[in-house]
Scaffold this motif. Structure first.
Motif, PDB file in Angstrom:
ATOM      1  N   ALA A 163       0.840  -1.196   0.000  1.00  0.00           N
ATOM      2  CA  ALA A 163       0.000   0.000   0.000  1.00  0.00           C
ATOM      3  C   ALA A 163       0.872   1.241   0.000  1.00  0.00           C
ATOM      4  O   ALA A 163       2.019   1.212   0.430  1.00  0.00           O
ATOM      5  CB  ALA A 163      -0.930   0.010   1.217  1.00  0.00           C
ATOM      6  N   THR A 194      -3.843  10.521  -1.747  1.00  0.00           N
ATOM      7  CA  THR A 194      -4.124   9.492  -2.731  1.00  0.00           C
ATOM      8  C   THR A 194      -3.584   8.173  -2.196  1.00  0.00           C
ATOM      9  O   THR A 194      -2.415   8.092  -1.813  1.00  0.00           O
ATOM     10  CB  THR A 194      -3.473   9.806  -4.085  1.00  0.00           C
ATOM     11  N   ILE A 195      -4.420   7.162  -2.166  1.00  0.00           N
ATOM     12  CA  ILE A 195      -4.062   5.871  -1.588  1.00  0.00           C
ATOM     13  C   ILE A 195      -4.210   4.782  -2.635  1.00  0.00           C
ATOM     14  O   ILE A 195      -5.193   4.747  -3.379  1.00  0.00           O
ATOM     15  CB  ILE A 195      -4.945   5.552  -0.372  1.00  0.00           C
ATOM     16  N   THR A 196      -3.236   3.895  -2.680  1.00  0.00           N
ATOM     17  CA  THR A 196      -3.291   2.739  -3.563  1.00  0.00           C
ATOM     18  C   THR A 196      -2.988   1.480  -2.769  1.00  0.00           C
ATOM     19  O   THR A 196      -2.233   1.509  -1.801  1.00  0.00           O
ATOM     20  CB  THR A 196      -2.303   2.864  -4.738  1.00  0.00           C
ATOM     21  N   TYR A 197      -3.573   0.355  -3.208  1.00  0.00           N
ATOM     22  CA  TYR A 197      -3.377  -0.928  -2.558  1.00  0.00           C
ATOM     23  C   TYR A 197      -3.083  -2.005  -3.587  1.00  0.00           C
ATOM     24  O   TYR A 197      -3.545  -1.931  -4.730  1.00  0.00           O
ATOM     25  CB  TYR A 197      -4.619  -1.362  -1.783  1.00  0.00           C
ATOM     26  N   ASP A 232      -3.851  -5.612  -5.074  1.00  0.00           N
ATOM     27  CA  ASP A 232      -5.129  -6.307  -5.191  1.00  0.00           C
ATOM     28  C   ASP A 232      -5.327  -7.333  -4.073  1.00  0.00           C
ATOM     29  O   ASP A 232      -6.451  -7.555  -3.621  1.00  0.00           O
ATOM     30  CB  ASP A 232      -5.237  -7.002  -6.551  1.00  0.00           C
ATOM     31  N   LYS A 242      -6.732  -5.356  -0.874  1.00  0.00           N
ATOM     32  CA  LYS A 242      -7.855  -4.428  -0.972  1.00  0.00           C
ATOM     33  C   LYS A 242      -9.038  -4.936  -0.162  1.00  0.00           C
ATOM     34  O   LYS A 242      -9.403  -6.099  -0.233  1.00  0.00           O
ATOM     35  CB  LYS A 242      -8.271  -4.239  -2.428  1.00  0.00           C
ATOM     36  N   SER A 283       3.794   6.733  -8.466  1.00  0.00           N
ATOM     37  CA  SER A 283       2.746   5.953  -7.821  1.00  0.00           C
ATOM     38  C   SER A 283       3.195   5.317  -6.512  1.00  0.00           C
ATOM     39  O   SER A 283       2.351   4.959  -5.682  1.00  0.00           O
ATOM     40  CB  SER A 283       2.238   4.867  -8.769  1.00  0.00           C
ATOM     41  N   ARG A 295       4.502   2.378  -6.188  1.00  0.00           N
ATOM     42  CA  ARG A 295       4.220   0.952  -6.212  1.00  0.00           C
ATOM     43  C   ARG A 295       5.460   0.096  -6.418  1.00  0.00           C
ATOM     44  O   ARG A 295       5.382  -1.130  -6.307  1.00  0.00           O
ATOM     45  CB  ARG A 295       3.204   0.634  -7.317  1.00  0.00           C
TER      46      ARG A 295
END
Length: 125
Positions: free
Chosen positions: A49, A59-62, A64, A67, A105, A107
């Motif tokens: 994450a 802004t948040i990303t995880y 898959d 999630k 990003s 990531r």
């Protein structure tokens, strides 16, 4: 120099919850992205994450795989990033690392400048 220290890991049962914390000794202008990665024995380090701050807010990303189960958050006043992990599975067993100074990003591990030493999370069935 920037130092990151993780805490909160341990041995838990499947279905349990735990919150990891990462305290950063100092903030820099390049640390606009902060994230969590994990590495299981014999496997590559993988993204979990990330959270970034822009003029529109956070802004948040995880990944898959996490999630709906994991939540990343930041407390700038405490120089701390958190990873709340719910509904843990044995496949979540890994050393968890926090990172700061990320770009884009966030990531990929090569996008970060600063790393903690990691904290072990073991999930038993």
């Amino acid at each position: 120099q920037v130092q990151l220290v993780e805490s909160g890991g341990g041995l838990v049962q499947a279905g349990d919850s735990v919150r990891l914390s990462c305290t950063v000794s100092a903030r820099t202008s390049s640390s606009y992205v902060t994230g969590w990665f994990r590495q299981a024995p014999g496997k590559e380090r993988e993204f979990v994450a990330a959270i970034s701050w822009t003029w529109t807010g956070s802004t948040i990303t995880y990944a898959d795989s996490v999630k709906g189960r994991f939540t990343i958050s930041r407390d700038n006043a405490k120089n701390t990033v958190y990873l709340a992990m719910n509904s843990l599975k044995p496949e979540d067993t890994a050393v968890y690392y926090c990172a700061a100074g990320g770009r884009a990003s966030g990531r990929t591990s090569d996008s970060y400048d600063y790393w903690g030493q990691g904290t072990q999370v073991t999930v038993s069935s």
